[in-house]
Write a protein that holds these residues in place. Structure first.
Motif, PDB file in Angstrom:
ATOM      1  N   LYS A  25      56.196  44.149  54.199  1.00 45.99           N
ATOM      2  CA  LYS A  25      56.683  45.385  53.580  1.00 45.99           C
ATOM      3  C   LYS A  25      57.519  45.059  52.325  1.00 45.99           C
ATOM      4  CE  LYS A  25      59.819  49.147  54.625  1.00 45.99           C
ATOM      5  NZ  LYS A  25      60.859  49.539  55.535  1.00 45.99           N
ATOM      6  N   HIS A  26      58.384  44.048  52.460  1.00 51.99           N
ATOM      7  CA  HIS A  26      59.234  43.671  51.325  1.00 51.99           C
ATOM      8  C   HIS A  26      58.371  43.193  50.147  1.00 51.99           C
ATOM      9  CE1 HIS A  26      62.662  44.250  53.826  1.00 51.99           C
ATOM     10  NE2 HIS A  26      62.342  43.264  54.647  1.00 51.99           N
ATOM     11  N   LYS A  27      57.318  42.443  50.483  1.00 48.92           N
ATOM     12  CA  LYS A  27      56.408  41.948  49.435  1.00 48.92           C
ATOM     13  C   LYS A  27      55.787  43.133  48.698  1.00 48.92           C
ATOM     14  CE  LYS A  27      54.745  37.664  51.503  1.00 48.92           C
ATOM     15  NZ  LYS A  27      53.580  37.124  52.210  1.00 48.92           N
ATOM     16  N   LYS A  28      55.357  44.119  49.501  1.00 55.62           N
ATOM     17  CA  LYS A  28      54.691  45.300  48.910  1.00 55.62           C
ATOM     18  C   LYS A  28      55.662  46.058  48.007  1.00 55.62           C
ATOM     19  CE  LYS A  28      50.739  45.082  51.224  1.00 55.62           C
ATOM     20  NZ  LYS A  28      49.602  44.532  50.531  1.00 55.62           N
ATOM     21  N   GLU A  34      56.137  44.141  44.892  1.00 54.89           N
ATOM     22  CA  GLU A  34      54.916  44.299  44.087  1.00 54.89           C
ATOM     23  C   GLU A  34      54.949  45.650  43.353  1.00 54.89           C
ATOM     24  OE1 GLU A  34      52.469  41.880  44.018  1.00 54.89           O
ATOM     25  OE2 GLU A  34      51.457  43.067  42.487  1.00 54.89           O
ATOM     26  N   TYR A  35      55.344  46.672  44.101  1.00 58.36           N
ATOM     27  CA  TYR A  35      55.419  48.015  43.505  1.00 58.36           C
ATOM     28  C   TYR A  35      56.499  48.048  42.415  1.00 58.36           C
ATOM     29  CZ  TYR A  35      55.887  52.970  42.794  1.00 58.36           C
ATOM     30  OH  TYR A  35      55.937  54.193  42.186  1.00 58.36           O
ATOM     31  N   THR A  36      57.665  47.379  42.702  1.00 63.90           N
ATOM     32  CA  THR A  36      58.765  47.329  41.716  1.00 63.90           C
ATOM     33  C   THR A  36      58.272  46.742  40.400  1.00 63.90           C
ATOM     34  OG1 THR A  36      60.278  46.882  43.529  1.00 63.90           O
ATOM     35  CG2 THR A  36      61.112  46.477  41.324  1.00 63.90           C
ATOM     36  N   LEU A  37      57.542  45.619  40.500  1.00 60.69           N
ATOM     37  CA  LEU A  37      57.069  44.941  39.289  1.00 60.69           C
ATOM     38  C   LEU A  37      56.077  45.826  38.530  1.00 60.69           C
ATOM     39  CD1 LEU A  37      56.734  41.397  40.843  1.00 60.69           C
ATOM     40  CD2 LEU A  37      58.359  42.061  39.092  1.00 60.69           C
ATOM     41  N   SER A  38      55.212  46.536  39.279  1.00 61.46           N
ATOM     42  CA  SER A  38      54.267  47.444  38.617  1.00 61.46           C
ATOM     43  C   SER A  38      55.031  48.552  37.911  1.00 61.46           C
ATOM     44  CB  SER A  38      53.324  48.079  39.635  1.00 61.46           C
ATOM     45  OG  SER A  38      52.700  47.086  40.355  1.00 61.46           O
ATOM     46  N   ILE A  69      60.825  58.960  42.211  1.00 60.65           N
ATOM     47  CA  ILE A  69      61.533  58.906  43.492  1.00 60.65           C
ATOM     48  C   ILE A  69      61.101  60.085  44.373  1.00 60.65           C
ATOM     49  CG2 ILE A  69      63.819  59.096  44.595  1.00 60.65           C
ATOM     50  CD1 ILE A  69      64.929  57.485  42.214  1.00 60.65           C
ATOM     51  N   GLY A  70      61.013  61.269  43.756  1.00 60.90           N
ATOM     52  CA  GLY A  70      60.590  62.471  44.484  1.00 60.90           C
ATOM     53  C   GLY A  70      59.217  62.305  45.106  1.00 60.90           C
ATOM     54  N   ILE A  71      58.287  61.768  44.311  1.00 56.58           N
ATOM     55  CA  ILE A  71      56.909  61.579  44.810  1.00 56.58           C
ATOM     56  C   ILE A  71      56.890  60.570  45.956  1.00 56.58           C
ATOM     57  CG2 ILE A  71      54.589  60.708  44.188  1.00 56.58           C
ATOM     58  CD1 ILE A  71      55.160  61.900  41.362  1.00 56.58           C
ATOM     59  N   LEU A  97      65.795  52.719  48.050  1.00 54.43           N
ATOM     60  CA  LEU A  97      66.936  51.876  47.656  1.00 54.43           C
ATOM     61  C   LEU A  97      66.508  50.426  47.494  1.00 54.43           C
ATOM     62  CD1 LEU A  97      69.944  53.243  49.745  1.00 54.43           C
ATOM     63  CD2 LEU A  97      69.254  53.790  47.431  1.00 54.43           C
ATOM     64  N   GLU A  98      65.620  49.958  48.369  1.00 59.45           N
ATOM     65  CA  GLU A  98      65.131  48.575  48.244  1.00 59.45           C
ATOM     66  C   GLU A  98      64.358  48.396  46.942  1.00 59.45           C
ATOM     67  OE1 GLU A  98      63.133  46.999  51.710  1.00 59.45           O
ATOM     68  OE2 GLU A  98      62.393  45.297  50.531  1.00 59.45           O
ATOM     69  N   LEU A  99      63.601  49.421  46.593  1.00 60.13           N
ATOM     70  CA  LEU A  99      62.839  49.384  45.335  1.00 60.13           C
ATOM     71  C   LEU A  99      63.801  49.216  44.151  1.00 60.13           C
ATOM     72  CD1 LEU A  99      60.233  50.179  43.577  1.00 60.13           C
ATOM     73  CD2 LEU A  99      61.100  52.498  43.732  1.00 60.13           C
ATOM     74  N   LYS A 100      64.877  50.018  44.170  1.00 62.01           N
ATOM     75  CA  LYS A 100      65.834  49.955  43.073  1.00 62.01           C
ATOM     76  C   LYS A 100      66.620  48.644  43.090  1.00 62.01           C
ATOM     77  CE  LYS A 100      64.737  53.451  40.932  1.00 62.01           C
ATOM     78  NZ  LYS A 100      64.303  53.399  39.524  1.00 62.01           N
ATOM     79  N   PHE A 101      66.881  48.147  44.316  1.00 63.89           N
ATOM     80  CA  PHE A 101      67.566  46.861  44.449  1.00 63.89           C
ATOM     81  C   PHE A 101      66.726  45.760  43.790  1.00 63.89           C
ATOM     82  CE2 PHE A 101      67.675  42.916  47.003  1.00 63.89           C
ATOM     83  CZ  PHE A 101      68.992  42.531  46.801  1.00 63.89           C
ATOM     84  N   TRP A 102      65.432  45.761  44.096  1.00 64.53           N
ATOM     85  CA  TRP A 102      64.541  44.754  43.505  1.00 64.53           C
ATOM     86  C   TRP A 102      64.472  44.906  41.997  1.00 64.53           C
ATOM     87  CZ3 TRP A 102      63.735  40.403  45.476  1.00 64.53           C
ATOM     88  CH2 TRP A 102      63.542  40.226  46.835  1.00 64.53           C
TER      89      TRP A 102
END
Lengths: 106, 385
Positions: B3-6, B9-13, B279-281, B293-298
């Motif tokens: 999950k963290h990898k995904k 991955e999403y953060t970088l995209s 974020i809403g979507i 929050l994890e997305l923003k942390f990354w």
């Protein structure tokens, strides 16, 4: 394929930068070890020539020999006058002119 | 873990979708960090080296003060100082400055009447006869002379004195010897027109380091017109001198640092409409608040870590491989003779981590907090703005 590899590329980049930093740190330690002879030679130079200061800023007496300058000379004319030389921006006033107690000592 | 990898991955995209904006932030962030680390590396390295070598400086230097200024000291003061308990050798120092009109440089001249041997950082030898000299690398370069060459100096009466160069100090010692011209004691007396019973100051050896302040106060008592300078004071002067908080370089970059802080704060705290919508979507399709929050942390980690590590490498190369070349114009000031910096790479790990924590944590925090506010709001409200 690239689309699913981004995190690997990122981790690879961070790891290689970290490894480079570690390599530079190891290089530092090796350089310090290697150049310890140079430091010993400089110590002999300081002792034999009785040197007290660095030969970095040669534009004025008090920038060439900050430790030997008259008490007020970091500011040349009087303690609060404006410094003329650019080096004065790098050199902070000596501790002993900052406190009245120390000035009284001399 | 998957999950963290995904999420990463999403953060970088997500970052790549706004690549120019994020690349600009990483570039500016890296340069700011490089400037900060450069100042820290330079001052720490210089300070460490200088404080190590200056431990060999004379324990006490006694100057005569006349009219509030440094004056030549009578050599018979040495007898009075010798009477003090705990005092070892007393050596008069003969030195002064010489302005060279040809090069517009200031040289420091030192006169010795003893034979100095065993200097590893000297090519050739020290002067042992009159009209011989050993010169620093800087003097050698500006006067286009070397071993077996000659150097002309004009004495206080306007007479030209010719010195035969018998030694040149190695460039490794330039930080100490760049502007030096070492000559015979009698030559320096002649050159400066100094009376033979006077010296520039007196170096005093004190057997027990703990007794230096006592000896200094005793000298001050028996010779009230003198100013003793203790080795500790010389070292303290240099500690203060290289204090990284002082100096125009730091002040100069402080402005840039503040500007970046405002930029980062603005970028991180003020979520754009696009980001709020994203974020809403994410929430609407089932992401938890924790995932956002994890997305923003990354996001914060990717930008700050990439910048910090790049900045650190750039600073190291700048200071220890390129000899602080970007700072040289500021450091050099008005000096004609300026030594090349061949710094020993002393690095203070504590300083490295202080900058790391002071930059990464605030940046990550300022990225997460506004996103947390958006993430806990109803997705429909967030998407509508």
């Amino acid at each position: 394929m690239f689309n699913k590899m981004k995190y690997k590329i990122f981790i690879g980049l961070i790891l290689s930068e970290t490894l480079l930093i570690l390599a530079l740190y190891v290089f530092s330690q090796m350089s310090i070890e290697r150049r310890s002879i140079e430091i010993t030679a400089k110590k002999i130079l300081v002792r034999e020539l009785m040197l007290t200061d660095l030969s970095i800023w040669t534009e004025a007496r008090y920038t060439r020999h900050p430790s030997q300058a008259d008490l007020f000379t970091p500011f040349q004319d009087f303690p609060s006058s404006v410094e003329h030389f650019p080096a004065g921006s790098i050199i902070a006033p000596p501790e002993n002119i900052k406190t009245w107690k120390s000035i009284k000592r001399y | 873990m998957e999950k963290h990898k995904k999420i990463l991955e999403y953060t970088l995209s997500s970052l790549l979708r706004r690549k120019y904006k994020n690349l600009a932030i990483i570039t500016v962030f890296s340069f700011i960090v490089a400037a900060l680390y450069s100042i820290l590396f330079l001052t720490h390295s210089l300070k460490k080296e200088v404080l190590t070598v200056l431990k060999e400086a004379p324990e006490l230097i006694v100057q005569k003060v006349s009219g509030g200024r440094h004056d030549l000291i009578p050599t018979d003061y040495m007898k009075r100082i010798q009477e003090i308990y705990g005092v070892g050798r007393i050596i008069p120092r003969y030195w002064g400055y010489y302005y060279d009109a040809i090069t517009d440089g200031n040289y420091t001249l030192i006169g010795f009447d003893k034979d100095i041997q065993g200097l590893k950082l000297l090519n050739g030898r020290m002067p042992s006869n009159r009209k011989e000299c050993a010169i620093g690398k800087g003097v050698s370069d500006v006067r286009f002379t070397g071993i077996d060459g000659e150097i002309f100096l004009i004495d206080s009466k306007g007479k030209v004195l010719t010195f035969h160069v018998v030694g040149v100090f190695a460039s490794e010692s330039a930080i100490l010897t760049n502007d030096l011209i070492v000559i015979n004691k009698d030559d320096i007396l002649e050159l400066f027109g100094m009376p033979s019973d006077r010296a520039t100051d007196i170096a005093v050896e004190v057997y027990n380091e703990l007794e230096i302040p006592f000896v200094a106060s005793k000298i001050r008592e028996i010779l009230p017109d003198t100013r003793p300078i203790m080795k500790g004071e010389i070292i303290r002067t240099y500690e203060t001198l290289f204090n990284w908080r002082s100096g125009v370089i730091f002040t100069m970059f402080l402005g840039a640092l503040l500007a970046f802080c405002i930029l980062a704060w603005d970028k991180a705290t003020g979520l754009s409409a696009e980001e709020r919508q994203e974020i809403g979507i994410l929430k609407a399709i089932g992401w938890e608040t924790g995932d956002v929050l994890e997305l923003k942390f990354w996001e914060g980690i990717v930008i700050s870590f990439t910048s910090i590590l790049t900045g650190m490498i750039m600073a190291y190369i700048h200071i220890f491989f390129l000899g602080a070349s970007l700072f040289a114009p500021v450091l050099k000031g008005w000096s004609v003779l300026f030594p090349p910096f061949r710094l020993i790479p002393y690095v203070d790990i504590y300083q490295v981590f202080v900058v790391l924590f002071l930059t990464v944590i605030p940046y990550v925090a300022s990225t997460i907090i506004p996103s947390w506010k958006a993430a806990i709001t109803d997705p429909d409200t967030v998407m509508r703005g």
